[in-house]
Structure formats: structure tokens, C-alpha cells
Design an enzyme around this catalytic site. Structure first.
Site, mmCIF file in Angstrom:
data_model
loop_
_atom_site.group_PDB
_atom_site.id
_atom_site.type_symbol
_atom_site.label_atom_id
_atom_site.label_comp_id
_atom_site.label_asym_id
_atom_site.label_seq_id
_atom_site.Cartn_x
_atom_site.Cartn_y
_atom_site.Cartn_z
ATOM 1 N N LEU A 224 -39.074 62.176 -3.190
ATOM 2 C CA LEU A 224 -38.310 63.241 -3.729
ATOM 3 C C LEU A 224 -38.829 64.916 -3.259
ATOM 4 C CD1 LEU A 224 -35.464 64.428 -4.815
ATOM 5 C CD2 LEU A 224 -36.768 64.432 -7.309
ATOM 6 N N ASP A 225 -38.691 66.337 -2.747
ATOM 7 C CA ASP A 225 -38.785 67.167 -2.628
ATOM 8 C C ASP A 225 -40.524 67.256 -2.526
ATOM 9 O OD1 ASP A 225 -36.965 67.539 -4.634
ATOM 10 O OD2 ASP A 225 -38.110 67.702 -6.342
ATOM 11 N N GLU A 226 -40.461 66.003 -0.952
ATOM 12 C CA GLU A 226 -42.124 66.381 -0.426
ATOM 13 C C GLU A 226 -42.154 66.238 1.056
ATOM 14 O OE1 GLU A 226 -45.240 66.354 -1.653
ATOM 15 O OE2 GLU A 226 -45.233 65.926 -3.447
#
Lengths: 281, 281, 281, 281
Positions: A224-226
Site C-alpha cells: 500500500l502506497d509504496e
């Protein structure tokens, strides 16, 4: 005359540019734009060319093939300006969708959007104004989430979708869907990333008194979000801004950052180099 | 192994990249950086290459010559990172000179400065701290101005100067000297250019209540403050800033803008396309 | 005539401005600058006034006292432009120290620096050029670190130091020293904070392909890199920058961000509101 | 409880803040936001207050009157967040109108727009989507221009218009209309102003190779493009952008700059100090 865009990636080494430019000459092409990058990190060579020829696709590909095979290249040949088939996922926030649709109509964003898919009905009228089909499927539990994602997969096939844009779609995609859309799904993340993670980053940012807030557009990955970062923007704020004002300010950054990332992707300007992106602006 | 930087300019047309990359291959070179631009305005083609070879200069030039002659190219072959011989002209303001000298010493600016020439003695100690020779020649009338400019011309020859930097040198150069230094003299102009012209632009900017002030680095031409622009920066200001605060704020922009322009020039990243610059960053 | 700067903090409520402005009138003062902020988060009221009076300090304080006592204010009365007694800690990197010293001499930074203290001798000449005393005490183990910190404490008392600036001082201060310097020590942190933590953030930033890098100036607290943020800046970068180029670019942001934070602090423009700063620019 | 915004302007002098804050106390008010500025240029004092009271307008005004009369103040009392009655003039370009309408609906822009008036029919559907009445009156000669301006004057009276926004309205207003709308009409100017004047500034900017382009929102005066500046923004460009790409990039700056200026005006944050604006952000 056709204006082509050619992107290619291979292991770096001498002679590649000469070989490729030779193939272009052989196809009667004239290079109008050219960018390249050798990654010291991964040893990969990246190139993006725009080429004008009177040659058809088949003939051009034949001229390229000996070179792409010799260097074991991953490559793609497209026509400059061809609208990318794009599926937009949204929830209730309008700012990103509005910006995408407005610019698409204004001729500033080379995409066509056969469908907006949402877990809410809020944005139906906005899509309707721009003549874009809109469907909403509520997501309230695991079953309805699975249903929504099935519709995504189906729509991707049905419309030969090349890019999925999460325009403030507020549900986390399943790892399976992330995997399936790998390298062709772009998300926009409020706040500054890397930075505050988890819920309510604007509130966290307010509490810490940050002086800059922004947005990051990145490829969707299951982490997530990476995912690899495509574009980032920030804007200056001060202590007098409430958390809700930070949200409004941040939304502007989200819109323009996401639209910019989509534009570059649609123009074949975004290439992946491991966890990084190469952006040929 | 030598790391070369090759810049070349010629009339645009098909096959140039192939020909040049062929010459690089013939010289056993590997292209590590490459940028090009076709100017729709002037029909000129611009290229900057960085090439690693074990070949000596003579051999490399021999490999290039057939191509540069066929396409009637203006070209230049240099070694990456070679310090550019730079003459700095200054008056009394220290900020630009300090930034140039500090960065030069810090290894961030590939120049060597054999001389700082000023119409005042104010900056002698600053130059001295960095071990740079300093001369001052007062300019008070036409005769002393001629004397100063003679010394410039002499110093340019004596030290084989490749770049003259006007680091807030507050005298207007004669048209003859502008002409002689054409394409190798960089000036920094306070305020925003084009914009307020003539005396005391900060006062004018204050009176109009501008919200942005900045600086422009440009090539020196006899048409005052109208040379091709190399770099510009601005910073936000508001009504509470006095004219003198605007000056201080503007000086920061002047320093960083001038240093950036000098750095790009020293790295052979600045090419001229009529009244415009091509910057291969 | 004296130009005073008055800062005060108290619980928010009606009538405060009227009471304070009454005291200013009683002291024959004229308000030339005034800023205030009511924190919805903490219920605190913050004010910064600049006042011109012919009154002496004692008389002015007498006029203020009834008000400051009634509202239980934390307050401070200073003279505008008085140089703040500042201790600078540094290691080997010159960019921040150079910027502080250059601007101090240029009259742009109202501080006086009676001492630069370093764990290396590298910057001795730079301090010397600006006529600032310099001491180096190597820090190699717990004992020498304790020695260094003792010297800090001693210097703070000896020179009645009002601000300690960590200008890329590369040692972590002990919790005791952080506590003792609380609210009067400013650090500059490379990279973006919050963001990549721990060692080599530029390398991490490079690996993730960030498009913006920057610097944060913050108060020193024992919670490493988590003190209240005073100022932040970022600059755009792209994939072609190596990790070491990111460092150089980041250093520019560090210098200007730290100098800005020190300037605001020295002008009594930085007030603390819990974990946040109020900046009265 | 009512949240008031009070702006006032008078000759500077001692005691003003005390007098005004006394009137606020007398009206049982609590100051929640306060900004002031003393103009060294014009000797005028400017103040903007936000005040919470349970008092009605009449009572509040009675409390203020002795002070506003004693200091001969120009003043205005409004309710925070009251939508400003705004007339929008447009031509064919959609970007500014779209941004105004989208943000108005999103609750980010405290205006109500009873009418969009255009010299073309192009934007009828866009206005319609947001439910805003739209009229078009072709302007082709002096007579039709007079007709258009008569309609403007009439609409201003009919709808008690408080602000006229020229959202890329491509006709020059007559000096009489400029005069009549003085201080309550805002224009957006492409390119950088002051800067390139006259026709096709983007083309001029391209030819000079500018590295920054932007937009300026300013009050309309009969001196074309020379009214007091409210807001300015710029964005970085490079040599590879064509003149038409500069236009597209510039339009983004135009939209956000105009919307920002309108927002500040609608929030009573813009005051005039001769040829300058005071912006109480």
C-alpha cells in the site's frame, strides 16, 4: 506520414543507439524526439523515440526486429497522440475526476474513458455532463468488494483497457487485482508520501505543523502506497490552516499531480526501472 | 578511459543520430548520456553526448570528422568535468561572488577562476579567502571605463578565458566588448526580466505590489538585458516587504540563478538557437 | 525612540487585544506591526507586536505588567534587530555554516556568533575568515562525547547563549542536553521529514525515485528528528540524478532552510503551540 | 452567535487598535482572527478582523461608530462566508469558468453566480451543467460592444453584483465601464505581467526562450493590464515546449490564479493601498 512513438528497454551496452537509429533510417524514418537513460542502479538502458515515417507498422516493425532481438529488448510501438483507453475508479470526491474529464475534453489529455466505475453514485452527474458512462457498485463487505473487483476485471477486458486510474477511489484493491493491473494502474495519494501513513494524514500533518503538503501519484502495488513514484507536488501552508483547509489545499495538488501522471503515462513517457520510474518529459 | 562530452549543431535532417552514433562506435565509445533537440523555429538540430572511450582525442576526432563535415556541424569535444577558465567581474555586492567561490571550492562548480576584476576594492578579502587573485580598477569616466575593458580583454587572452561572468558588475559593457565576448559572457539581472526595466526595478516592483520577484541569468548582448535567457527563478513576496527587503530576497535568487547558469554552461549544457537557449539539463 | 518587539502567549479569551493595546497606549507606544493567532487545538492565544516608544524598558514593562498578570501571560520584550547570541555546532560539512556566516556579515541575519564548536577541525579556516572563534573537540566515544557536551553547556553559560544551531552537526545530542536546550536549539534535517528515517535518506530517496527532495528545520527534542517544524523547502529532481547529486541539491535546501529558521527565531517570530510552531512572518 | 468580518482603513496613528478592540469588547465580541498593516508608502492603516458576537448588526455598528468616525475610517462589516454576488464575463476559453464553477459547487469558493455573460455561445453547456444562467451577446463592432456593456451595467444592478470577474473575457472594457466597476472587477492576464505586452505574449515568450511562464490576477483599470496586482503564479518550462504547449501550461496558472484572487476578494482579504493591494491571507 505517421508520427510514431517507440519505447525500448534492454541491458545497457555499446552500439545500441547506433543499431536503433540504423533501423529507423532503414525504415525511412526521421527522429523528431529522442531521450535515453542508462541506469547505474540496474544496468538497464531506456529509450523513447518519436519518429516520422511514411512506412506502415508492419514494415517499421520488420526494420526494428533484428535490433530488438539482438539486444533482447522490451519494446513498444505506438502512434503519437493515440488516446489511451482508460478506466477511472472513483468514490465520492469529485476533484480528480473533474480535472481528468475537463482536460480530456479540452484536448490536453490523450485518453478516452469508456467507463467510470464507483462504489458510490455521487459522481454520476459529473460523468454524465462529459458524456462518459458511469456505473456504481456499493462496496460494503468482502462479497460486494469482490463483485466490484470482478466488474473491474471484466471492464478491463471488455474495453481493452490500457490504464486504470484510481481517482480518489477510497477502497484498497485486493493483492490479486494489484498484481493483475501491475504497471498499468495509477493511484493518487494525499499528503506527502513517503511520510504520514495510515488514516487521516492531513490531521497528522496539522498536528505536526508541517509547512508543506502535497500529493504523490504512483503505480499501484500490493504494498500500500509504496509503488514507484511517477509525480509529486507540494504547496506551502502555515499554522493558520485548519486540518480541513489542508484537505482543500491538498486536493488541488492531488488533481494536478494525478492528471500530470496520467498524461505522461498516456504519452509513453513513464518507464519502470525496478522500484523507480524513468520519466521522459 | 576518458569521459568525453560532445556537443554539435547542424541543419536538421534524417540520419544524423545514426551517423554520429556510428562514429562513436567506430571510436570504441560507449554513450553514457545523450540529449537532442530539433528546433521547429530554426530548423537546427542540437545534440549533447557523453561518451566513454579509451581512445585519445586525435583518434576520436578522426572518427567524428567525416560525419561533422558531411552535415556541416558546429561541434566541440571536451572532457567531462574539466574546469572552465572563468573570469569574474564584480562591483561591491558580495552575494553572487561568494556563492560562486564557495561552490567552486566545494567541488560543485567545474570552473577555475584565475582572476576577479572589479571597479571597487570591496570584495578583495572575500576573493583572498578563497585564494583567488583580485584586481580593482576604478571606473569613473569614459577613459577609466576604457581602461577597465582593456584589462578585461587582456585578461581573457592572458588566461585563455572561456567564460566571463558578470557577478553583479554594475557597469554597462561597451558594444564592442559585448560583441567580442558574444556567447561566452553571462550576466545576472535582478527583478524579473522581461519586466521592469531601467533604474531601481525593486522600487518599481514594490510600488506595483508584485507578488513574485526573481532573477534572470542571460547571455550578454549589446541590447541591454535582452540576451538569450539561460535560467530564471522567482520567489513569493507580499505587501509587508519593503523595497529593501525585496532587494535582500532578490539577491538570494540572483546568486542561485547565476551559479546554476554558470554550472550548466561549464558542463556544455547551454546551446544557442537564435534568440533562445537550449538547455540540456 | 526605541523599536520594541513584544511576544506573548496566554489562554485565549475576549478582551486580550484591547487590554494589551491599552497598555501600549499607556506607555506612549505606537504599534507598527501586529500579528496574532488563536489556536483551536490548544486554546492558546499568541501575539507578536512591534511598538515604537520613547519610553524606557522599565516604564514599558510597568505598563504591561497589570495586563500580563491578569491574563497569566508568558511574554518577552526585546529590541527589534538586537543580534541574538548564537552558538553554532558543526562537523565537516561547510554549506550551512558558510551560509550563516555570510549572511550574518551581510547584515541579513540578526545574530552574533561568539563561538563555533565542532567535533572536527575542518571548518576552522572558514570560521577564521569571518573572525569567529572556533574550537574543535573530537567525539569518538562516550567519554569524549560527554566532554563535548560539557563544553556546549559551559559555552552557553559563558556567552549567555540564546540559540544553539546544529549546522549539520552529525552527532546525536544526549537526552539531557536536548532537555536543557529545549526550545532554543534548532537542527536541520536533510531529506524530507517526516519521511525517510535513519541512515542515508538520500540513498533511500534515490532508490524510491522521489521527484522532490528537501530539508526541514526543527527544534531539537530528544525524540530524534521529531521536534516542532519551523521551516521546510523542497526542490524538484528527476531520475537522472545520482544519490550524490541528490546530496548536493539537498545541501542547498538545507542551507537556505536553516538560515531562514534561524532568522525567524532571532526576530522572535517563532512561538511554540504544543508540537507545532506558530510562525509570525 | 454570528461570525463577522470587519475591514477598515484610515490614516495611521497611535491608539487605533486599542479603540477598535474596545468597540469590539463593548459589543461583546471575541476576536478570532486579526491582521493589520501600516503602509509606509501611503501612511494608511489597514485592518481585518473576524469577530464572534451574539450582537445584531445594528448594535455592533453602533458600538463601532464612535471609533470609525473619530478616525475617519472607511469600513465594512460582513458575515464570514456569505457568498459574494458575482457576475462572470467570458468568451470561448473554458478553463477559468470551469474552475470557478467547480470550486463554487465544491464549497471552496464563497460566491454565488447569478449570471455568466459572454460574447460567444461556446460555454453555454458548461454553465448549464452547473445550473448557472448564461447569456451571450455577440460583440462585433462599437454598437454591439456598447450593447454588451449596457447589459453588464444592467445585470450589476439587477443582481446587486458585488464582483465582476473577467474569466478570459477577450474584449477590452470601455474606460467608462472600467471606471464604474473600479475596485470590484478582477481580470486574469496570461503570461507574466509586467512583462510581454500586446498580442500573443506566449509567442513572444517562446521566441525569447523564457524559463518561467505564469499568470497575474489584477483589478481592472482603464490602463490596460496595469491594475493593482492581487495574485501571481509561475511554472517552469523549457526549450522543448512549443508556443501552443506554453498556452496550455499557462492556462493552468490562469485558472488557479484567478480562482485564488476571487476567493480572497470574496473573503474580504483584498484591500487597496494606492496602486498596490494588501492581501490579508
Amino acid at each position: 506520414i505517421t508520427h510514431w512513438v517507440l519505447t525500448l528497454v534492454c541491458a545497457d551496452g555499446p552500439g545500441i543507439v547506433h543499431a536503433i537509429s540504423g533501423a529507423v533510417v532503414a525504415a525511412g524514418g526521421n527522429i523528431t524526439e529522442s531521450q535515453q537513460f542508462s541506469s547505474a542502479d540496474t544496468g538497464r538502458f531506456f529509450m523513447r523515440l518519436q519518429v516520422e515515417t511514411t512506412t506502415g507498422r508492419e514494415e517499421f516493425e520488420s526494420a526494428l526486429r533484428p535490433v530488438t532481438e539482438r539486444y533482447d529488448m522490451t519494446w513498444q510501438l505506438d502512434v503519437v497522440g493515440r488516446p489511451l483507453r482508460t478506466l477511472v475508479l472513483a468514490s465520492t470526491a469529485a476533484h480528480c475526476l473533474n480535472d481528468l474529464l475537463f482536460r480530456q475534453r479540452a484536448g490536453q489529455l490523450p485518453v478516452e474513458i469508456p467507463l467510470v466505475l464507483s462504489n458510490h453514485g455521487t459522481l454520476r452527474d459529473l460523468a454524465g455532463f462529459y458524456g462518459v458512462p458511469f456505473e456504481s457498485i456499493p462496496v460494503t463487505d468482502a462479497a460486494s468488494k469482490a463483485l466490484f473487483e470482478e466488474r473491474v476485471v471484466q471492464a478491463v477486458e471488455e474495453h481493452t483497457i490500457e490504464l486504470v486510474v484510481l481517482a480518489r477511489y477510497m477502497q484498497i484493491l485486493s493483492p490479486e487485482l494489484c498484481e493483475r493491473l501491475s504497471g498499468r494502474a495509477i493511484n493518487i495519494h494525499h499528503s506527502f508520501l513517503p511520510g504520514f501513513k495510515g488514516a487521516n494524514p492531513y490531521k497528522q500533518a496539522h498536528a505536526r505543523g508541517v509547512k508543506l503538503i502535497g500529493a504523490t501519484a504512483h503505480f499501484v502495488t500490493s504494498d500500500l502506497d509504496e509503488g514507484p513514484i511517477i509525480e509529486q507536488n507540494v504547496v506551502r501552508v502555515d499554522h493558520s490552516r485548519s486540518a480541513s483547509e489542508l484537505v482543500a489545499i491538498g486536493q488541488d495538488e492531488e488533481s494536478r499531480t494525478l492528471t500530470q501522471a496520467v498524461k505522461w503515462f498516456a504519452e509513453d513517457r513513464v518507464l519502470l526501472d525496478g522500484a523507480r520510474t524513468i520519466i521522459f518529459r
